[in-house]
Design an enzyme around this catalytic site. Structure first.
Site, PDB file in Angstrom:
ATOM      1  N   LYS A   1       8.407  -9.568 -22.028  1.00 55.25           N
ATOM      2  CA  LYS A   1       8.586  -8.207 -21.534  1.00 55.25           C
ATOM      3  C   LYS A   1       9.902  -8.074 -20.759  1.00 55.25           C
ATOM      4  CE  LYS A   1       4.707  -6.686 -19.782  1.00 55.25           C
ATOM      5  NZ  LYS A   1       3.608  -6.326 -18.848  1.00 55.25           N
TER       6      LYS A   1
ATOM      7  N   SER B   1       9.906  -2.524 -10.678  1.00 63.50           N
ATOM      8  CA  SER B   1       9.808  -3.639  -9.736  1.00 63.50           C
ATOM      9  C   SER B   1      11.186  -4.273  -9.528  1.00 63.50           C
ATOM     10  CB  SER B   1       8.867  -4.723 -10.271  1.00 63.50           C
ATOM     11  OG  SER B   1       7.529  -4.394  -9.970  1.00 63.50           O
TER      12      SER B   1
ATOM     13  N   LYS C   1       2.428 -14.821 -13.652  1.00 60.97           N
ATOM     14  CA  LYS C   1       1.239 -13.985 -13.459  1.00 60.97           C
ATOM     15  C   LYS C   1       0.280 -14.703 -12.534  1.00 60.97           C
ATOM     16  CE  LYS C   1      -0.283 -10.040 -15.223  1.00 60.97           C
ATOM     17  NZ  LYS C   1       0.592  -9.017 -15.791  1.00 60.97           N
TER      18      LYS C   1
HETATM   19  N1  GLU Z   1       1.550  -6.094 -13.607  1.00 58.85           N
HETATM   20  C1  GLU Z   1       2.605  -5.381 -14.248  1.00 58.85           C
HETATM   21  C2  GLU Z   1       2.816  -5.919 -15.640  1.00 58.85           C
HETATM   22  O1  GLU Z   1       1.937  -6.504 -16.225  1.00 58.85           O
HETATM   23  C3  GLU Z   1       3.864  -5.324 -13.396  1.00 58.85           C
HETATM   24  C4  GLU Z   1       4.507  -6.636 -13.130  1.00 58.85           C
HETATM   25  C5  GLU Z   1       5.653  -6.567 -12.120  1.00 58.85           C
HETATM   26  O2  GLU Z   1       6.014  -5.493 -11.697  1.00 58.85           O
HETATM   27  O3  GLU Z   1       6.162  -7.629 -11.780  1.00 58.85           O
HETATM   28  O4  GLU Z   1       3.841  -5.715 -16.244  1.00 58.85           O
END
Ligand code: GLU
Length: 473
Positions: free
Chosen positions: A96, A364, A108
Site C-alpha cells: 500500500k 498519516s 501492523k
Molecule cells: N490502519 C490503516 C490501514 O490499514 C491506516 C494505517 C496508517 O495510517 O498507518 O491502512
C-alpha cells in the site's frame, strides 16, 4: 479460516503476490525478500480487570518490511486477531505504502480483545501497557515504527499511545511522530479522520471517470446516480457513504454486524448512524427494509459495492451471487483469491484494498511530516495567498471595470487551511495511483485483474528501492 478458503490470510496475500510477480523481471531472491515478514513480535502481558481478576493479553506487532523507515500500519483490537492476520495486514501495508509513494515500510499491530467487553479504564491500561512493551523492544518511534488506528481503535487510543511514549522518552523532540491518527489537540492533522473514506471515494470516482473502463462495465460515466451499498458503518464505511452521497450517488444499502437495511430511494448515513446509536441496531430504520444477515447486503442489486468491515467477507461461496459491477475494497482483504477468479469470469471490476484504502496511511504520512516539522499546514502560506488573490481580484476589476460576485470573491480569495491542503494532497495521491495502476493493467493484456496490476506496481517500486540501496550483504 472459513470452509470456503483453503489457505490463511497471509497465504492469500502471498498468492496474490506470486500471481503478480510473474509479470515482473526481478530476481527470485529479491522477490522472496519482499514477500517475507522481517520481524514478528508476539507478546503476552497481564492486565487487572475492574473486578480484580487478572487477564493475560495476547498481542502482536509485525514489521513486514524495512526498505524504507519507519514501518507504518495500524493497530487493531479484535477477537479475531492472530499472528497470521497481523502478518498479512503488515504485508498489505508494505504494498500500500509503495503504491501511493509514501516512504514507509509495512507494519501492523493487534491485540486479541473485543473492546466492547472492556471498560474505558481497562482499555487505557491495555493500550498503555502494549505501548510500553513496544518501547522496551524498540518497536515504536518516529524513525522506527509508527502505529495508527485500525479496526476497533481510534483517536482515543492513539492519544494514550503518544502520551505513554512521550513520558518514557523525555526530551525526544519528535515524540509526537511515534503514532498517527491522534486527536488534533494532541498533534493530529485535520482531515485524518475521514481520510480513508475520502480516499476510497477519490479512487472510485477516478475509475468512474475513465470512459473505457465504464464502457466495459456497462455503466455511464461519473458518480452521480450510481447505486452504492456499504458494508460497515465504522469510520471508513461511514465516511465512504458520506462522500458518495454528497456527490450524487444513491446509497441504497448499509450493513452492520446485526443486519442490513435497504432503501432504493437512498439512505443518509448520518441519520442511520444516529438511529443505531439510539436503538442499538441498524435495523428498523424508518422507510427502509430489513435484511436479516449483514452479508445479505453484499448480494444486493447495485452498481458499486463497498465492503468496509473485515477480511474474507466475499469468498468462493458468495462471490457468484454478487450483483455489483464494481467492488471497492475499503476494508483490508475483504475478497479472497477465489472471489477474484469469480469476479474475473463475471466481468466484475474489483478495485483492490491495498491502493483503494491507502487514504488513511497517506494522510498519516502528512500527519507524521507535520509532527517532524513542528508546524501546522497552511500556517506559512494562508495569509500570503489571500493577500495575493485580493490583489489579483482588484486588478481584474480595475482593468475590466466589472465587479466579481460576493460568492466568487470569497472562493477565489480563500487561502488554504490545513484541511484544504490535506484533502488536496490526498486527492492528488489517489488520482495518480489509480492512473498508474490502470496504465500497468492496460500495458499488459495478460494481467488478469486490477489487484494483480496493483501488486506489479508495488513489487516494482519496492524492488527498485532494494536494488537502489544495494543492501544485500
Ligand atoms: N490502519 C490503516 C490501514 O490499514 C491506516 C494505517 C496508517 O495510517 O498507518 O491502512
Amino acid at each position: 479460516m472459513s470452509e470456503h478458503q483453503a489457505y490463511s490470510f497471509f497465504e492469500s496475500v502471498e498468492r496474490s503476490f506470486d500471481k503478480a510477480a510473474k509479470f515482473t523481471q526481478w530476481d527470485l531472491g529479491i522477490l522472496e525478500q519482499i514477500k517475507a515478514c522481517n520481524s514478528v513480535y508476539r507478546m503476552r502481558f497481564p492486565i487487572k480487570r475492574d473486578d480484580g481478576t487478572i487477564e493475560v493479553m495476547e498481542a502482536y506487532r509485525v514489521q513486514h518490511s524495512q526498505h524504507k523507515s519507519p514501518c507504518k500500519g495500524g493497530i487493531r483490537f479484535s477477537d479475531e486477531v492472530n499472528q497470521d492476520e497481523v502478518m498479512a495486514l503488515a504485508a498489505l501495508m508494505t504494498y500500500k505504502c509503495a503504491i501511493v509513494n509514501v516512504p514507509f515500510g509495512g507494519g501492523k499491530g493487534g491485540i486479541k480483545i473485543n473492546p466492547r467487553n472492556y471498560s474505558v479504564y481497562e482499555l487505557e491500561k491495555i493500550t498503555r501497557r502494549y505501548t510500553s512493551e513496544l518501547v522496551k523492544k524498540n518497536f515504536i518511534g518516529p524513525g522506527i515504527d509508527v502505529p495508527a488506528p485500525d479496526y476497533g481503535t481510534g483517536e482515543r487510543e492513539m492519544a494514550w499511545i503518544v502520551d505513554t511514549y512521550a513520558s518514557l522518552k523525555p526530551g525526544e523532540i519528535d515524540a509526537a511522530g511515534c503514532v498517527t491518527g491522534k486527536p488534533v489537540t494532541q498533534g493530529g492533522v485535520r482531515g485524518r479522520k475521514e481520510a480513508t473514506g475520502l480516499g476510497v471515494f477519490f479512487g472510485i470516482r477516478e475509475v468512474c471517470n475513465m470512459p473505457d473502463v465504464m464502457e466495459k462495465q456497462g455503466l455511464p460515466l461519473g458518480i452521480a446516480g450510481k447505486r452504492v451499498v456499504v458494508q460497515g458503518l465504522g469510520n471508513v464505511g461511514y465516511h465512504s457513504a458520506k462522500f458518495f452521497r454528497e456527490s450524487g450517488a444513491i446509497v441504497v444499502g448499509l450493513a452492520e454486524f446485526e443486519g442490513a437495511i435497504y432503501n432504493p430511494e437512498g439512505l443518509n448515513e448520518e441519520e442511520v448512524f444516529q438511529h443505531r446509536k439510539k436503538t442499538g441496531s441498524i435495523l428498523n430504520f424508518p422507510g427502509a427494509g430489513n435484511l436479516a444477515k449483514n452479508t445479505d447486503a453484499l448480494e444486493l442489486e447495485c452498481d458499486i459495492l463497498i465492503p468496509a468491515a473485515l477480511e474474507n467477507v466475499i469468498n468462493g461461496e458468495n462471490a457468484p451471487r454478487i450483483k455489483a459491477k464494481i467492488v471497492g475494497e475499503a476494508a483490508n482483504g475483504p475478497c479472497t483469491p477465489e472471489a477474484d477468479d469469480i469476479f474475473a469470469q463475471k466481468g466484475i471490476l474489483c478495485v483492490p484494498d491495498m491502493y483503494l484504502n491507502a487514504g488513511g496511511v497517506t494522510v498519516s504520512y502528512f500527519e507524521w511530516l507535520k509532527n517532524l516539522s513542528h508546524v501546522r499546514y497552511g500556517r506559512m502560506e494562508k495569509r500570503f495567498t489571500e493577500n495575493l488573490n485580493t490583489h489579483i481580484l482588484s486588478q481584474i476589476e480595475e482593468l475590466t471595470g466589472k465587479q466579481v460576485s460576493d460568492g466568487e470573491r470569497k472562493f477565489i480569495m480563500h487561502g488554504p487551511e490545513e484541511q484544504d491542503l490535506v484533502h488536496s494532497g490526498l486527492e492528488e495521491t489517489m488520482i495518480t495511483a489509480t492512473r498508474e495502476i490502470m496504465e500497468i493493467w492496460k500495458s499488459n493484456p495478460a494481467i488478469p485483474d486490477m489487484r494483480t496490476a496493483a501488486y506489479v506496481n508495488a513489487i516494482n517500486k519496492v524492488a527498485t528501492s532494494y536494488s537502489e540501496l544495494g543492501i544485500f550483504p
